[in-house]
Design a protein around this motif. Structure first.
Motif, PDB file in Angstrom:
ATOM      1  N   GLY A 181       0.818  -1.216   0.000  1.00  0.00           N
ATOM      2  CA  GLY A 181       0.000   0.000   0.000  1.00  0.00           C
ATOM      3  C   GLY A 181       0.846   1.258   0.000  1.00  0.00           C
ATOM      4  N   ALA A 182       1.927   1.255   0.772  1.00  0.00           N
ATOM      5  CA  ALA A 182       2.806   2.428   0.834  1.00  0.00           C
ATOM      6  C   ALA A 182       3.475   2.688  -0.515  1.00  0.00           C
ATOM      7  N   LEU A 183       3.934   1.625  -1.180  1.00  0.00           N
ATOM      8  CA  LEU A 183       4.585   1.794  -2.479  1.00  0.00           C
ATOM      9  C   LEU A 183       3.595   2.249  -3.547  1.00  0.00           C
ATOM     10  N   VAL A 184       2.404   1.680  -3.524  1.00  0.00           N
ATOM     11  CA  VAL A 184       1.389   2.068  -4.511  1.00  0.00           C
ATOM     12  C   VAL A 184       1.051   3.549  -4.362  1.00  0.00           C
ATOM     13  N   ILE A 185       0.865   3.997  -3.127  1.00  0.00           N
ATOM     14  CA  ILE A 185       0.577   5.419  -2.882  1.00  0.00           C
ATOM     15  C   ILE A 185       1.713   6.298  -3.395  1.00  0.00           C
ATOM     16  N   TYR A 186       2.961   5.864  -3.153  1.00  0.00           N
ATOM     17  CA  TYR A 186       4.133   6.633  -3.606  1.00  0.00           C
ATOM     18  C   TYR A 186       4.112   6.812  -5.123  1.00  0.00           C
ATOM     19  N   TYR A 187       3.898   5.724  -5.862  1.00  0.00           N
ATOM     20  CA  TYR A 187       3.947   5.811  -7.319  1.00  0.00           C
ATOM     21  C   TYR A 187       2.733   6.538  -7.895  1.00  0.00           C
ATOM     22  N   VAL A 188       1.572   6.392  -7.246  1.00  0.00           N
ATOM     23  CA  VAL A 188       0.388   7.130  -7.696  1.00  0.00           C
ATOM     24  C   VAL A 188       0.598   8.630  -7.506  1.00  0.00           C
ATOM     25  N   LEU A 189       1.171   9.011  -6.371  1.00  0.00           N
ATOM     26  CA  LEU A 189       1.434  10.437  -6.117  1.00  0.00           C
ATOM     27  C   LEU A 189       2.431  11.007  -7.129  1.00  0.00           C
ATOM     28  N   ALA A 203       1.244  -2.571 -11.154  1.00  0.00           N
ATOM     29  CA  ALA A 203       2.073  -3.778 -11.151  1.00  0.00           C
ATOM     30  C   ALA A 203       2.476  -4.160  -9.738  1.00  0.00           C
ATOM     31  N   ILE A 204       2.857  -3.172  -8.935  1.00  0.00           N
ATOM     32  CA  ILE A 204       3.275  -3.444  -7.557  1.00  0.00           C
ATOM     33  C   ILE A 204       2.080  -3.876  -6.712  1.00  0.00           C
ATOM     34  N   LEU A 205       0.893  -3.326  -6.980  1.00  0.00           N
ATOM     35  CA  LEU A 205      -0.306  -3.740  -6.261  1.00  0.00           C
ATOM     36  C   LEU A 205      -0.601  -5.217  -6.491  1.00  0.00           C
ATOM     37  N   ILE A 206      -0.552  -5.643  -7.750  1.00  0.00           N
ATOM     38  CA  ILE A 206      -0.809  -7.053  -8.067  1.00  0.00           C
ATOM     39  C   ILE A 206       0.276  -7.945  -7.473  1.00  0.00           C
ATOM     40  N   ALA A 207       1.519  -7.486  -7.560  1.00  0.00           N
ATOM     41  CA  ALA A 207       2.629  -8.259  -6.988  1.00  0.00           C
ATOM     42  C   ALA A 207       2.464  -8.426  -5.482  1.00  0.00           C
TER      43      ALA A 207
END
Length: 421
Positions: A116-124, A133-137
Motif C-alpha cells: 500500500g505504501a509503495l502504490v501510494i508513492y507511485y500514484v502520487l 504492477a506493484i499492487l498485483i505483486a
C-alpha cells in the motif's frame, strides 16, 4: 542392461572410498534434478531469446526492477519458513506443510502494508502503471510464497522425482511460458511483471494442491518447533533478501532501466548454473537432518574438494563460451559479455554450500544469524560503494567480492561448531 546396471552400482560403491559420499544416493537423486534442470534451462534460454528480441532494453529493465521490488516485499513474510519446513518434514512432521502455509499467511500482513505504501508513492508521482504492477505483486506475494512451500516439503521427504518434476520442472517452466506469451503481445515491462505474478501464483497453487493429494499428511504430525525456528531463520534472512535485490534497485535509480537490462543479461548465464546447485543444497539439508554431526564432519572435506573441482571447470568453461554464445544468440546484448565473464568468478564461492546445509539441518541458529548479518551488511555496503564509484562494473565487482567473503565467513563459523563438539 541388468549387467550394465550392476557394474555401475559396483563402480559407484567403489568410488565412495574416495568421495566419502553415498554415490548411489547422489546419482539416483541427482538424475532427476539434472533432467528437470535441463528442462528449466532450455525454457529459460527460450524465454531469454524471446525477451531479447521482442522486448526493448528499457522495458526489460523495468520488468527486472519490479521483480526486485516483489522480492523485497517478500521479506515481510516468513522468508525462512521454507528451510524450517524442510528440516521439520525430514524429521517426520508431515503436517508442517499445511502448518507452514497457515503460519506464513498469518505473518504476511506486513506485505499488504508495504504494498500500500509503495502504490501510494507511485500514484502520487503519477506513475500509475508501476503502481498497478506493484499492487498485483503485493497481493499475490503472501499466497505465492505460502503455496511454494510444497517444494520445501518434497525436499524434506527426499522425494527427488516429484521435487525435480514439480519444483524445477512445472514450477519454473509454466510461468516462463506465460511470460513469453505476454512478450508476443506487449512491449511493456509492467505487463510482463503482472504475467510473472499471476503465472507463478497459479502454478504454485496447483502444485501445492497436488502435493497435498499425493501425500495426504496426517493432521497429528505437528512440529512444536516450527514456528520459533521459522522466526529465527526469517529474521536472519531479511538482510540477505535486501542485499540480493539491491543491485537492480540501485542500477535503476542511478543509471536507468537500460543498464538494469544489460546487467541482468550479464548474470543470466552464470546464474543458470545455480539451479542444480540449489537442488543439491536442499537434498543435503534433508539428508544431513537424519545424520549425526560426526558422520557429516567426516565427509565434509571430500564434498568440498569435489565441489571445488567441478566449480573450477565450470567457471573456466563459461568464460570461454560466453563471447561466442552472446554474439550468436543475444547480439543486442553484446555489451553484457565482459560483465558476464567477470561475474562467473562468483560461482567459486558456492563450494562451501554443504557447510550451509549442515548449519540449517542441525539448527545452528547463532551461526546462521552471524553469517547472514555479516554477509548481507557487507554486500549492501559494497553495492553502494560499487555503483557510486564504478557504476555497472562496480556492482558486478561488489557482488563477486561480497559472495567470496561471505562464504569464507561461513567456513569459519562451521569450523567453530566442529571445534566446540
Amino acid at each position: 542392461m541388468k549387467r550394465l546396471k550392476n557394474r555401475l552400482y559396483h563402480f559407484l560403491r567403489w568410488s565412495e572410498k574416495y568421495t566419502k559420499t553415498d554415490m548411489v544416493f547422489a546419482i539416483s537423486t541427482g538424475w532427476w534434478a539434472v533432467v528437470a534442470q535441463l528442462a528449466t534451462s532450455i525454457s529459460a534460454f527460450a524465454l531469454s531469446l524471446v525477451l531479447a528480441h521482442l522486448v526493448n532494453k528499457e522495458a526489460y529493465g523495468t520488468y527486472q526492477y519490479i521483480l526486485s521490488i516483489m522480492s523485497m516485499l517478500s521479506i515481510l513474510t516468513l522468508t525462512g519458513i521454507g528451510n524450517a519446513v524442510t528440516q521439520s518434514v525430514a524429521r517426520g512432521h508431515d503436517q508442517s506443510l499445511q502448518d507452514g502455509f497457515r503460519l506464513n499467511m498469518r505473518w504476511s500482513f506486513g506485505v499488504l502494508v508495504g504494498t500500500g505504501a509503495l502504490v501510494i508513492y507511485y500514484v502520487l508521482h503519477q506513475n500509475y502503471a508501476l503502481g498497478i504492477a506493484i499492487l498485483i505483486a503485493g497481493l499475490t506475494t503472501p499466497l505465492r510464497t505460502s503455496f511454494n512451500l510444497y517444494g520445501s516439503f518434497l525436499g524434506g521427504k527426499k522425494d527427488n522425482r516429484r521435487s525435480a518434476l514439480y519444483t524445477n520442472g512445472i514450477g519454473n517452466v509454466a510461468p516462463m511460458i506465460m511470460i513469453a506469451l505476454a512478450a508476443f503481445f506487449t512491449n511493456s515491462g509492467v505487463l510482463l511483471a503482472i504475467a510473472y505474478s499471476i503465472g507463478n501464483l497459479v502454478t504454485a497453487a496447483y502444485l501445492y494442491i497436488r502435493t497435498i493429494r499425493d501425500y495426504q499428511p496426517l493432521a497429528r504430525d505437528h512440529d512444536s518447533d516450527l514456528r520459533s525456528y521459522s522466526f529465527h531463520l526469517s529474521a536472519a534472512g531479511i538482510l540477505n533478501t535486501v542485499a540480493g535485490n539491491l543491485d537492480n534497485l540501485l542500477l535503476f535509480h542511478y543509471l536507468g532501466p537500460t543498464d538494469v537490462a544489460i546487467y541482468n543479461f550479464a548474470i543470466a548465464l552464470p546464474d543458470q548454473t545455480k539451479g542444480p546447485l540449489g537442488s543439491v543444497g536442499t537434498m543435503l539439508t534433508a539428508r544431513f537432518a537424519g545424520h549425526s554431526p560426526e558422520a557429516i564432519h567426516g565427509s565434509m572435506r571430500n564434498k568440498i574438494k569435489w565441489l571445488a573441482i567441478i566449480h573450477v571447470l565450470m567457471v573456466a568453461l563459461l568464460i570461454i563460451i560466453i563471447p561466442p554464445f552472446y554474439h550468436f544468440f543475444f547480439s543486442t546484448y553484446t555489451a553484457s559479455i565482459p560483465y558476464a565473464q567477470l561475474y562467473t568468478l562468483s560461482l567459486l564461492a558456492t563450494i562451501f554450500m554443504p557447510m550451509s546445509a549442515y548449519l540449517t539441518a542441525h539448527k545452528h541458529v547463532r551461526e546462521q544469524y552471524l553469517y547472514t548479518i555479516f554477509s548481507s551488511v557487507f554486500q549492501i555496503g559494497a553495492l553502494f560503494v560499487g555503483v557510486l564509484t564504478a557504476g555497472l562494473l562496480g556492482i558486478v565487482i561488489a557482488r563477486i567480492v561480497a559472495r567470496i567473503i561471505s562464504w569464507l565467513v561461513l567456513a569459519g563459523l562451521y569450523r567453530n561448531t566442529v571445534a566446540r563438539r
